[in-house]
Every structure is written in C-alpha cells, then in structure tokens.
Enzyme design. Structure first.
Site, PDB file in Angstrom:
ATOM      1  N   TYR A 212      -5.764   4.726  -0.980  1.00 45.08           N
ATOM      2  CA  TYR A 212      -4.481   4.739   0.067  1.00 45.08           C
ATOM      3  C   TYR A 212      -3.531   5.325  -0.699  1.00 45.08           C
ATOM      4  CZ  TYR A 212      -0.815   3.543   2.994  1.00 45.08           C
ATOM      5  OH  TYR A 212       0.249   3.730   3.470  1.00 45.08           O
TER       6      TYR A 212
ATOM      7  N   LYS B  59       6.996  -0.049  -4.213  1.00 55.21           N
ATOM      8  CA  LYS B  59       6.948  -1.360  -3.780  1.00 55.21           C
ATOM      9  C   LYS B  59       7.588  -2.282  -4.620  1.00 55.21           C
ATOM     10  CE  LYS B  59       3.157  -1.072  -0.974  1.00 55.21           C
ATOM     11  NZ  LYS B  59       2.041  -0.050  -0.837  1.00 55.21           N
TER      12      LYS B  59
ATOM     13  N   ASP C  41      -1.506   6.783  -9.001  1.00 55.48           N
ATOM     14  CA  ASP C  41      -0.459   6.165  -8.110  1.00 55.48           C
ATOM     15  C   ASP C  41      -0.534   4.704  -8.469  1.00 55.48           C
ATOM     16  OD1 ASP C  41       0.569   4.772  -5.924  1.00 55.48           O
ATOM     17  OD2 ASP C  41      -0.605   5.983  -4.362  1.00 55.48           O
TER      18      ASP C  41
ATOM     19  N   TYR D 130       1.983  -0.369  12.561  1.00 57.23           N
ATOM     20  CA  TYR D 130       0.548  -0.563  12.735  1.00 57.23           C
ATOM     21  C   TYR D 130       0.313  -1.671  13.724  1.00 57.23           C
ATOM     22  CZ  TYR D 130       0.320   1.090   7.670  1.00 57.23           C
ATOM     23  OH  TYR D 130       0.224   1.825   6.533  1.00 57.23           O
TER      24      TYR D 130
HETATM   25  C1  LIG Z   1       2.062   1.110  -0.457  1.00 56.26           C
HETATM   26  C2  LIG Z   1       1.225   1.984  -1.160  1.00 56.26           C
HETATM   27  C3  LIG Z   1       1.843   3.580  -0.749  1.00 56.26           C
HETATM   28  C4  LIG Z   1       2.632   4.089   0.080  1.00 56.26           C
HETATM   29  O1  LIG Z   1       4.363   3.473  -0.104  1.00 56.26           O
HETATM   30  P1  LIG Z   1       5.161   3.478   1.115  1.00 56.26           P
HETATM   31  O2  LIG Z   1       6.450   3.079   0.540  1.00 56.26           O
HETATM   32  O3  LIG Z   1       4.605   2.501   2.166  1.00 56.26           O
HETATM   33  O4  LIG Z   1       5.411   4.852   1.654  1.00 56.26           O
HETATM   34  C5  LIG Z   1       0.981   4.701  -1.601  1.00 56.26           C
HETATM   35  N1  LIG Z   1       0.249   4.366  -2.677  1.00 56.26           N
HETATM   36  C6  LIG Z   1      -0.149   3.167  -2.742  1.00 56.26           C
HETATM   37  C7  LIG Z   1      -1.112   2.576  -3.690  1.00 56.26           C
HETATM   38  C8  LIG Z   1       0.354   2.095  -1.884  1.00 56.26           C
HETATM   39  O5  LIG Z   1       0.002   0.730  -2.252  1.00 56.26           O
END
Ligand SMILES: *Cc1c(COP(=O)(O)O)cnc(C)c1O
Length: 433
Positions: free
Chosen positions: A155, A278, A249, A27
């Site tokens: 996202y 994460k 997610d 980024y």
């Molecule tokens: C960070 C994130 C992703 C992507 O994860 P990466 O390990 O960076 O590919 C997907 N969904 C959510 C909600 C996120 O916070």
C-alpha cells in the site's frame, strides 16, 4: 432520486447532524454506515466524545499521533509559529522551520539520504519519489525506464499513481484498474524459491524500470504483513545488481514504530529515496517528506532547467507543519520513545497471545503477530465488521479493524494501564462466542 441515508436520530450535537448531510466520509458506504462519533477533545491516548464518554485510542489516528494527542511541546511550537508566519511560498523564499527540518531529517536519515522535498500527504510524497526516480533515469540518458517493480500486499497511497503500485488484488486497485498504467507486480523474496523468482523477474524487466518500491519490514494498510530484514537485504542487492533505484516507503514504519528510527536500519539497508509522513508532525498537521540520496540529487544538476525537478505543491515547506515536525523530532531526542516502543512490543507479545486459536462469534483467528508498537490479530474473515467496531467502542476502546485484521498501533506514550485495557478488550471480544 437515489436512496439516501435515513435521517440521523436527533443527537445533542447540531454540527454533526447538520454537517453529516454534506460531508463525504473516507472509505465509507454512506448509505449504510453508522454515523460517526462526535469528538470534542483529544489528549494523550484519550478521545473525548460529545456525550461525555472517553475512548482509549488504540490506533493513534491512522498511526500518526506517536507522542499522544496535544503534546504541549508540539502545541506550543504550532501556536508560536502561527503567531509569526503560518505559511509563505517556498519557491524563491525560505522559512526557518522548513530549512531546519530539512537539515535535521538529513542528519537522522540513513546513509547519504540528504535532500528533502516537502509535500502535504503521504500519497503525494510517494508520487514525488516516483517522479524523481523516473526523471533520474531521463537525466541519465535512459528515458525508457519509467516502470516500477512493486509487491503483492503493498500500500503506497490512494492517488492514481500510488494505487498502481499497491496490491493488484486489493479492492481499491480493482475498482480503478482502467485508470492506472500497468506496473510490475511480484512477490516478496522470502525464501530461496521466491528469491530466485524475484531475481528472474527483475532481470526480465530491469531495462524498463526506474525503481523498486517497498514498505520495509511491515506492509501496513495491505494487511500488516511482516517480512524479515533478509528480504529487504535481498531487494537491495538485486536493485544494485541491476542498477535499479530502491524507494523505501517509511510513511508507516518510519520514526520509531518498529523500535528503530527507521525500519531500514534493522536490515542495514540504505534506500535511494525514502518517504515519510504519518507521524512526521506527531499527528498534528499534514506534512510529508521525500528524501533523496546525494547521487539521485546530483542527477538533476546541470546548466539547463530541463533537468530540474519540476514539482511544487502550493504548500510545500509549510512553516506551521514544519514547526510541528521540528517539535516532534525534539521529542524523539528528549523523551525515551524507542524504549517505549520496546515496552509496548513486550506487552503486546504476551497480552495478545491468548487470541491464538480462538474461534468465536467474530470469526476464527488465523495468526497473532507483534513487531515494534504494532500488534495484529489476523482473522480468517471478520463476520460483522460494523458490529465488531461498535463492540470495541462499547468497551471504551477506539480500535478499528479493517479487512480481516484487528490491530493496535497506539501512541508510543500510552501508559501501561490503558495499553492493558486495549489488549484486554481484544482478547475479551475476539473470544466471545
Ligand atoms: C498511509 C500511507 C500512505 C499514504 O499516506 P497519505 O497521507 O494517507 O496519503 C502511503 N504509504 C504508506 C506505507 C502508508 O502507510
């Protein structure tokens, strides 16, 4: 020749100077961005820089280091596993850390989410969820259901399929519009009107849809936007009404960030597929999980290879990462993480409040909001992002605003004094004229 970054001022860190000419940072506009800060060590909520300075970490390395850095329990588990077997392929072979982790995740996951598919990044785990959902319908004789309903402000990652279910106005999305198949974007059902619009939207598109995908309760990288548990309930009910799968997610919200182990618990909602990453390894190693319900899994069972799930990242079930994740889950059992999140929420709820109504040199504050261990000061716009980021470092804090958001998502283990210094720095700096 195209323009190149100026040579760095000679620093005392040769690897930084030499490597910066070759690394491509995330980024980052490489022509204009200031060079990164060289880090030599991390511990707890502290980052030590090569020049000897220490920063208090307000964002836990993109929200992953939930137990603080270098937690000895996780470190020991990694060292032990590295000595025995860092990795062995998962197809046809089993390793104890991955199998134990699958069982433990199934134990703590909501409802009958009970089948765990491992990958190495959040984006990939979301792609896996999307593939699972689409093939679920194919296996059930409805191969036309390949689209996803997704939300403004969402996202779900940076890979091509996950960008396509992210916010349609978002910069990342816009740059690659030509690359992505169109998905079905709509607004969250937040009130009676938007609920009616959402239900009409789903009714119109359901027969070509595999699933609805949503970050429960907090949309993270899209701007730390909150929604009520009722919204999540509405989405679940609407999915049920139309026979759609629900993918939650929980890559950012899962594992305690909102004060419950999973955000969906707060709405008493069970997804059909859930993604985690994460903080899964406490921020130590890359690992992600896609967890499917019994019903989703059963749709893949038959006598034919044709209905099997055709996916297998090289490092799926990596023993080292799974050992770290098992150690991280131990810490949720043995240390008072959720209480710590509640204490952070209480602190941030009062400490950031003075920002409300501020209108200083960095911009005008539009909103202040806190949920779990997430504190957000939303601005109309941030006047000078680079200078603001540098200003936080000057105050000894690693706080990295993005978009129009200044936020804290610290380790759950951060002590009161460091937390107060973080929130104090935000109040002080955002108030500057
Ligand atoms: C960070 C994130 C992703 C992507 O994860 P990466 O390990 O960076 O590919 C997907 N969904 C959510 C909600 C996120 O916070």
């Amino acid at each position: 020749m195209t323009a190149r970054p100026d040579p760095l001022p000679v620093s005392l860190v040769p690897w930084l100077d030499d490597g910066y000419r070759h690394i491509w940072m995330p980024y980052t506009q490489m022509q204009t961005a200031p060079p990164p800060l060289a880090v030599t060590a991390t511990k707890g909520s502290r980052i030590t820089l090569a020049d000897g300075r220490q920063l208090i970490d307000g964002i836990a390395s993109w929200w992953s280091a939930c137990h603080g850095y270098n937690h000895p329990h996780i470190r020991d588990a990694i060292v032990r596993q590295a000595g025995e077997m860092p990795h062995v392929m998962l197809a046809g072979l089993a390793n104890e850390p991955a199998f134990t982790l699958a069982r433990r995740l199934a134990d703590i996951a909501p409802g009958d989410l009970e089948r765990v598919f491992f990958s190495e990044s959040g984006s990939v785990s979301v792609e896996i969820a999307m593939k699972m959902a689409a093939q679920y319908w194919r296996n059930n004789g409805q191969p036309g259901r390949t689209k996803f309903i997704c939300f403004d402000g969402a996202y779900h990652g940076d890979t091509i399929a996950t960008m396509a279910v992210g916010d349609p106005e978002d910069g990342i999305h816009g740059r690659f519009a030509g690359l992505m198949g169109g998905q079905l974007h709509t607004n969250l059902p937040r009130d009676d009107n938007s609920r009616k619009r959402f239900e009409a939207f789903v009714t119109e598109h359901a027969d070509q849809c595999a699933a609805v995908i949503l970050e429960p309760l907090v949309q993270g990288a899209g701007g730390m936007v909150f929604h009520a548990p009722e919204t999540l309930k509405t989405v679940r009910e609407t999915c049920d009404k139309h026979g759609l799968l629900l993918i939650l997610d929980e890559i950012m919200t899962g594992l305690g960030r909102l004060g419950t182990l999973f955000a969906s618990e707060q709405a008493d909602v069970q997804p059909d597929i859930m993604t985690l990453s994460k903080s899964l390894t406490g921020g130590s190693l890359p690992l992600a999980a896609t967890i499917a319900s019994a019903a989703v899994f059963e749709a893949f069972l038959s006598d034919e290879l044709d209905t099997a799930f055709m996916h297998g990242p090289t490092f799926t079930g990596n023993a080292l990462a799974c050992a770290a994740a098992n150690a991280s889950l131990d810490l949720f059992e043995t240390e008072p993480r959720l209480e710590q999140v509640n204490a952070i929420e209480a602190h941030l709820g009062t400490a950031l409040e003075p920002c409300r109504g501020m209108n200083g040199k960095w911009g005008k504050v539009r909103d202040v909001r806190v949920r779990g261990a997430i504190g957000v000061v939303e601005m109309d716009t941030i006047t000078d992002m680079t200078a603001l980021r540098a200003r936080f470092v000057e105050e000894g804090c690693w706080i990295r605003p993005f978009g129009n958001i200044v936020y804290l998502m610290p380790a759950f283990t951060i002590d009161e004094e460091d937390l107060a210094r973080l929130s104090g720095a935000i109040v002080k700096i955002i108030g500057e004229r």
